[in-house]
Design a protein around this motif. Structure first.
Motif, PDB file in Angstrom:
ATOM      1  N   ALA A 481       0.826  -1.198   0.000  1.00  0.00           N
ATOM      2  CA  ALA A 481       0.000   0.000   0.000  1.00  0.00           C
ATOM      3  C   ALA A 481       0.864   1.252   0.000  1.00  0.00           C
ATOM      4  N   PRO A 482       0.585   2.216  -0.859  1.00  0.00           N
ATOM      5  CA  PRO A 482       1.363   3.460  -0.881  1.00  0.00           C
ATOM      6  C   PRO A 482       1.011   4.362   0.294  1.00  0.00           C
ATOM      7  N   SER A 483       1.932   5.219   0.679  1.00  0.00           N
ATOM      8  CA  SER A 483       1.668   6.190   1.740  1.00  0.00           C
ATOM      9  C   SER A 483       0.711   7.268   1.271  1.00  0.00           C
ATOM     10  N   LEU A 484       0.752   7.595  -0.010  1.00  0.00           N
ATOM     11  CA  LEU A 484      -0.191   8.534  -0.601  1.00  0.00           C
ATOM     12  C   LEU A 484      -0.907   7.819  -1.740  1.00  0.00           C
ATOM     13  N   ARG A 485      -2.224   7.729  -1.658  1.00  0.00           N
ATOM     14  CA  ARG A 485      -2.996   6.954  -2.620  1.00  0.00           C
ATOM     15  C   ARG A 485      -3.569   7.858  -3.709  1.00  0.00           C
ATOM     16  N   LEU A 486      -3.569   7.327  -4.938  1.00  0.00           N
ATOM     17  CA  LEU A 486      -4.144   8.016  -6.081  1.00  0.00           C
ATOM     18  C   LEU A 486      -5.199   7.125  -6.719  1.00  0.00           C
ATOM     19  N   PRO A 487      -6.196   7.711  -7.360  1.00  0.00           N
ATOM     20  CA  PRO A 487      -7.159   6.880  -8.095  1.00  0.00           C
ATOM     21  C   PRO A 487      -6.435   6.127  -9.214  1.00  0.00           C
ATOM     22  N   PRO A 488      -6.911   4.918  -9.574  1.00  0.00           N
ATOM     23  CA  PRO A 488      -6.296   4.200 -10.695  1.00  0.00           C
ATOM     24  C   PRO A 488      -6.277   5.054 -11.958  1.00  0.00           C
ATOM     25  N   ASN A 489      -5.258   4.802 -12.798  1.00  0.00           N
ATOM     26  CA  ASN A 489      -5.133   5.479 -14.093  1.00  0.00           C
ATOM     27  C   ASN A 489      -4.894   6.979 -13.952  1.00  0.00           C
ATOM     28  N   THR A 490      -4.269   7.391 -12.836  1.00  0.00           N
ATOM     29  CA  THR A 490      -3.972   8.814 -12.643  1.00  0.00           C
ATOM     30  C   THR A 490      -2.680   9.211 -13.361  1.00  0.00           C
ATOM     31  N   ILE A 491      -1.640   8.398 -13.218  1.00  0.00           N
ATOM     32  CA  ILE A 491      -0.339   8.744 -13.786  1.00  0.00           C
ATOM     33  C   ILE A 491      -0.376   8.461 -15.284  1.00  0.00           C
ATOM     34  N   GLN A 492      -0.251   9.493 -16.086  1.00  0.00           N
ATOM     35  CA  GLN A 492      -0.371   9.358 -17.529  1.00  0.00           C
ATOM     36  C   GLN A 492       0.810   8.587 -18.101  1.00  0.00           C
ATOM     37  N   ASN A 493       0.560   7.923 -19.261  1.00  0.00           N
ATOM     38  CA  ASN A 493       1.536   6.992 -19.831  1.00  0.00           C
ATOM     39  C   ASN A 493       2.650   7.668 -20.604  1.00  0.00           C
ATOM     40  N   GLY A 494       2.479   8.916 -21.021  1.00  0.00           N
ATOM     41  CA  GLY A 494       3.495   9.614 -21.771  1.00  0.00           C
ATOM     42  C   GLY A 494       2.963  10.057 -23.131  1.00  0.00           C
ATOM     43  N   PRO A 495       3.628  11.075 -23.732  1.00  0.00           N
ATOM     44  CA  PRO A 495       4.815  11.752 -23.235  1.00  0.00           C
ATOM     45  C   PRO A 495       4.479  12.705 -22.092  1.00  0.00           C
ATOM     46  N   ASP A 496       5.095  12.472 -20.946  1.00  0.00           N
ATOM     47  CA  ASP A 496       4.797  13.239 -19.743  1.00  0.00           C
ATOM     48  C   ASP A 496       6.049  13.320 -18.880  1.00  0.00           C
ATOM     49  N   ALA A 497       5.897  13.840 -17.676  1.00  0.00           N
ATOM     50  CA  ALA A 497       7.042  13.971 -16.781  1.00  0.00           C
ATOM     51  C   ALA A 497       6.580  13.960 -15.338  1.00  0.00           C
ATOM     52  N   VAL A 498       7.499  13.563 -14.460  1.00  0.00           N
ATOM     53  CA  VAL A 498       7.311  13.636 -13.018  1.00  0.00           C
ATOM     54  C   VAL A 498       8.476  14.439 -12.461  1.00  0.00           C
ATOM     55  N   ALA A 499       8.200  15.422 -11.620  1.00  0.00           N
ATOM     56  CA  ALA A 499       9.250  16.279 -11.081  1.00  0.00           C
ATOM     57  C   ALA A 499       9.051  16.473  -9.588  1.00  0.00           C
ATOM     58  N   LEU A 500      10.154  16.476  -8.858  1.00  0.00           N
ATOM     59  CA  LEU A 500      10.161  16.621  -7.405  1.00  0.00           C
ATOM     60  C   LEU A 500      10.796  17.947  -7.032  1.00  0.00           C
ATOM     61  N   TYR A 501      10.122  18.718  -6.175  1.00  0.00           N
ATOM     62  CA  TYR A 501      10.596  20.042  -5.797  1.00  0.00           C
ATOM     63  C   TYR A 501      10.677  20.168  -4.279  1.00  0.00           C
ATOM     64  N   ARG A 502      11.600  21.005  -3.835  1.00  0.00           N
ATOM     65  CA  ARG A 502      11.568  21.496  -2.451  1.00  0.00           C
ATOM     66  C   ARG A 502      11.060  22.927  -2.518  1.00  0.00           C
ATOM     67  N   SER A 503       9.827  23.126  -2.070  1.00  0.00           N
ATOM     68  CA  SER A 503       9.159  24.418  -2.205  1.00  0.00           C
ATOM     69  C   SER A 503       8.354  24.695  -0.941  1.00  0.00           C
ATOM     70  N   PRO A 504       9.004  25.077   0.159  1.00  0.00           N
ATOM     71  CA  PRO A 504       8.299  25.248   1.426  1.00  0.00           C
ATOM     72  C   PRO A 504       7.286  26.392   1.436  1.00  0.00           C
ATOM     73  N   ASP A 505       7.377  27.306   0.453  1.00  0.00           N
ATOM     74  CA  ASP A 505       6.480  28.465   0.454  1.00  0.00           C
ATOM     75  C   ASP A 505       5.201  28.246  -0.337  1.00  0.00           C
ATOM     76  N   GLY A 506       5.024  27.065  -0.902  1.00  0.00           N
ATOM     77  CA  GLY A 506       3.784  26.820  -1.623  1.00  0.00           C
ATOM     78  C   GLY A 506       4.007  26.050  -2.896  1.00  0.00           C
ATOM     79  N   PRO A 507       2.945  25.836  -3.677  1.00  0.00           N
ATOM     80  CA  PRO A 507       3.053  25.053  -4.917  1.00  0.00           C
ATOM     81  C   PRO A 507       4.031  25.703  -5.898  1.00  0.00           C
ATOM     82  N   PRO A 508       4.932  24.945  -6.492  1.00  0.00           N
ATOM     83  CA  PRO A 508       5.877  25.536  -7.449  1.00  0.00           C
ATOM     84  C   PRO A 508       5.194  26.202  -8.637  1.00  0.00           C
TER      85      PRO A 508
END
Length: 764
Positions: A481-508
């Motif tokens: 089980a994931p710590s954060l759950r998403l509905p099935p078929n949420t992560i698109q198959n491509g062409p797409d991207a996943v990016a991780l940010y450190r942004s303590p002041d709010g959404p990037p």
């Protein structure tokens, strides 16, 4: 720049430009222009040899009337010096120098020592009425022709200048530890007509060296396409220690015309002759380098679905190559269009662009042949600010150490799971400490290439990794089980991207409107489906510049597969990923390494705090073994004491021992000022390079490894990288050698050092 020679950093380009569909052999299509060619702002000790070099691409004497050179201070973003170039001319070769009075050759405009500030600052070239520019004015883009924005590792803070003068581009980071002695920021072509900057020894009044990096993998270095009049040839570099290789020549449709086994010797370069009837140049075709044997690529066979190590695809006189050939061999890159000189009996092409990645015909230029010698590349005549010109790819982000900034990385991605429900999707993060860590201030953004904007933005604050440093976000039916759950078929198959940010002041996306966010970016993966690489170009340029989107190829494995990090922990480094079976919250299922090299052991270890500080001794680890032994598959571990954070650092080794059997991880002649990139207190930074002699490591080193003052180092792990980095090697029997300098019984046991003695260095 973190000192990786020509693993290049932030290019400073002109306005947003229009893509060029096909690369050509000509370098003279632009009207001549004036550019900033080289900047040396920071000299060792006293700044008495600073300079700014301008170059006129006509390559001859040119008047500079109407040009103004402005120096900006990043502290306040105002001009601190303005030079009207009216009445001056370049020299007969097109160069013009502004610099310290002690500089040689003598500058046309001498400056007092210590005039050019070290950073965060900028140098800008304008063509407009000189009266509109004055000291203490705010930074402006009015009349701007060219600009360089730079900073140091210690300062940072050039964001405002970059936004005004080079929008969409990062400030260049100069690193005084990159080279022995002095270094400067030099401009070179990257690929096609894209410009970039890199660090190199200063060359005032001379053509920039633009030295190619030492290849970490086999690459095509030169080609002679003889036009069917004589035999052609291909020169390869970096083949030593790489395993069996085969050179495959293909026609426009991808059919194999001939395949030749590469005979690997101890030479740095290998030249392979191609019989004239197999590659005439009258029609399109390709040359590709694969791992394997010629029997695997029989003449008359079709295009192989496997990925080549390097490839060159060309457009002949009779037309262009097939789309499938281009998509398979050089995805996202245009083929090279041969010039009419091929009709005269042949054309010589050399790898001259300094792009770090393979499979890019845009790095090749027409140049004199230099068999078994460094390539002789001409000075380009294109202009970085010319309308209608566009970089075929942007420059890569700063080259970071193997564990990044000591921060999170994207470890595994499964965007396309079998079945219509796609309820096995997930994204796995990992923290290099291998411990439970809070994710406060982190955001995960899921981008669609359709609009180059995030279609989902997830705050990770309030969550923690597992006890082994993993964090899983995925479908609510995923097991485990994931710590954060998403509905099935949420992560698109491509062409797409996943990016991780450190942004303590709010959404990037809210803090950086109007573009793909880059501030605070920790890691990113851009991925695609077959045939969709071009659609992801904007995301690639912003998040993983200079790299090809990854392909999660469903035909590689039976059942499900994902993209697993297997080749190191560099942020935004897509070459570290491999298509592999999904392993959520477990060690990645990476390909097994080759058989371990025999006889390689730790020979010497040093940390500056063990020695008299006045000696300026840098940290290093020296290995010794049989001469010219390939080290692929070995991972160098460094473990800190439990009371010092128990940092676990894993550094995959590349290359081979030298002719005397030595391999140096570090700079034995001294260390510069660096950031403490890991949480281990008192850590000392070292660099990775093959030791060429008893002298200090040279350009091409990879900075950032940490040797703890108390702990263990030199634990040569031979196993899958993910296993080694998690320090599970002791239990798996993967340790080849270890040196322990610790009083912690747990660490000694972990290193398998119970049969030896503790080594406790003292300052002397």
């Amino acid at each position: 720049m973190s000192g990786c020679g020509w693993l290049l950093l932030a290019a400073v380009l002109g306005p947003v430009l229009v893509p060029v569909p096909v690369l050509g052999g000509s370098l003279t299509s632009d009207p001549p222009c004036l550019i900033i060619s080289e900047v040396n702002a920071d000299n060792p000790k006293l700044d008495t040899t600073e300079f700014v070099e301008l170059y006129h691409t006509a390559g001859r004497r040119a008047a500079l009337d109407g040009y103004t050179l402005v120096f900006y201070n990043g502290n306040g973003n105002v001009a601190y010096k303005v030079l009207d170039l009216r009445g001056h001319t370049t020299d007969e070769r097109g160069f013009f120098l502004v610099g310290s009075v002690d500089l040689r050759p003598k500058p046309s405009i001498p400056l007092p020592p210590n005039t050019v500030q070290n950073g965060p600052d900028a140098v800008a070239l304008y063509r407009s009425a000189a009266a509109r520019y004055a000291e203490k004015m705010n930074a402006t883009a009015a009349g701007l022709v060219d600009a360089v924005v730079y900073m140091t590792r210690r300062t940072g803070g050039a964001e405002v200048l970059a936004e005004v003068l080079t929008p969409g581009q990062r400030a260049f980071q100069e690193d005084e530890a990159s080279h022995a002695g002095d270094e400067s920021i030099e401009r070179c072509l990257l690929s096609g007509d894209a410009w970039t900057f890199g660090l190199a020894p200063p060359s005032p009044g001379q053509r920039n060296r633009c030295v190619q990096p030492t290849p970490g993998q086999p690459l095509i270095s030169e080609l002679n396409l003889a036009g069917g009049q004589a035999d052609g040839w291909v020169e390869l570099a970096g083949v030593w220690g790489s395993g069996p290789l085969v050179l495959v020549v293909m026609d426009a449709a991808g059919g194999v015309t001939t395949s030749i086994d590469v005979e690997i010797t101890g030479d740095a370069m290998v030249t392979i002759t191609i019989e004239k009837s197999f590659m005439k140049g009258d029609e399109a075709g390709a040359v590709a380098l694969y791992g394997g044997r010629a029997v695997d690529f029989p003449p008359g066979g079709g295009l192989s679905p496997s990925q080549p190590t390097d490839a060159f695809v060309f457009w002949g006189r009779g037309g262009g190559p097939g789309q499938n050939l281009t998509e398979t061999l050089i995805p996202g890159r245009p083929p090279y269009r041969l010039s009419p000189s091929l009709r005269e009996g042949g054309v010589y092409l050399s790898r001259c662009g300094v792009a770090p990645g393979p499979r890019d015909p845009g790095v090749f230029w027409e140049a004199p042949q230099t068999p078994s010698q460094p390539n002789s590349c001409p000075w380009p005549r294109t202009c970085p600010q010319s309308p209608g010109r566009s970089p075929s790819l942007s420059t890569p982000p700063p080259h970071l150490p193997p564990w990044g900034r000591g921060d999170f990385v994207i470890n595994e991605l499964n965007a396309d799971s079998p079945g219509a429900a796609e309820d096995g999707e997930y994204i796995e993060l990992w923290h290099p400490s291998g411990r439970r860590v809070a994710l406060a201030g982190l955001w995960l953004l899921l981008f669609t290439a359709n609009a180059n904007r995030p279609y989902r933005e997830v705050s990770l604050s309030g969550h923690f990794t597992t006890a082994r440093g993993y964090f899983l976000l995925g479908s609510d039916r995923l097991v485990p089980a994931p710590s954060l759950r998403l509905p099935p078929n949420t992560i698109q198959n491509g062409p797409d991207a996943v990016a991780l940010y450190r942004s303590p002041d709010g959404p990037p996306s809210v803090l950086q409107r109007g573009a793909v966010p880059t501030a605070g970016l920790l890691d990113a993966v851009v991925y695609r489906l077959k045939g969709s690489d071009k659609e992801a170009r904007a995301l690639s340029d912003a998040l993983t510049p200079g790299q090809l989107p990854l392909l999660e190829d469903a035909s590689v494995l039976p059942g499900d597969e994902g993209l697993s990090r297997c080749g190191g922990l560099h942020p935004a480094d897509l070459s570290a990923f491999t298509v592999a079976p999904p392993t959520p919250l477990r060690e990645n299922a990476c390909p097994r390494p080759p058989p371990p090299p025999e006889g390689v052991v730790v020979n010497e270890v040093s940390v500056p705090r063990w020695t008299n500080q006045s000696q300026q001794q840098g940290a290093f680890v020296e290995l010794v073994g049989p001469p010219l032994t390939p080290l692929k598959g070995l991972v160098l571990l460094a473990l800190g004491d439990e009371d010092r954070g128990a940092a676990i650092l894993a550094l995959p080794l590349t290359g081979s021992t030298d002719a005397n059997g030595f391999y140096l991880v570090g700079n034995a002649a001294g260390a510069g000022n660096h950031d403490n990139l890991m949480p281990s207190p008192g850590a000392s930074l070292i660099t990775l390079c093959v030791k060429p002699s008893a002298e200090r490591c040279t350009r091409g080193s990879q900075k950032g490894t940490t040797v703890p003052v108390r702990g263990g180092v030199g634990s040569l792990c031979h196993d899958v990288f993910s296993v080694c980095r998690a320090a599970a090697a002791a239990a798996a029997g993967g340790l080849r050698d270890a040196v322990a300098f610790s009083q912690q019984p747990a660490l000694l046991l972990r290193l398998g050092a119970a049969a030896g003695e503790q080594v406790l260095p003292e300052a002397r």
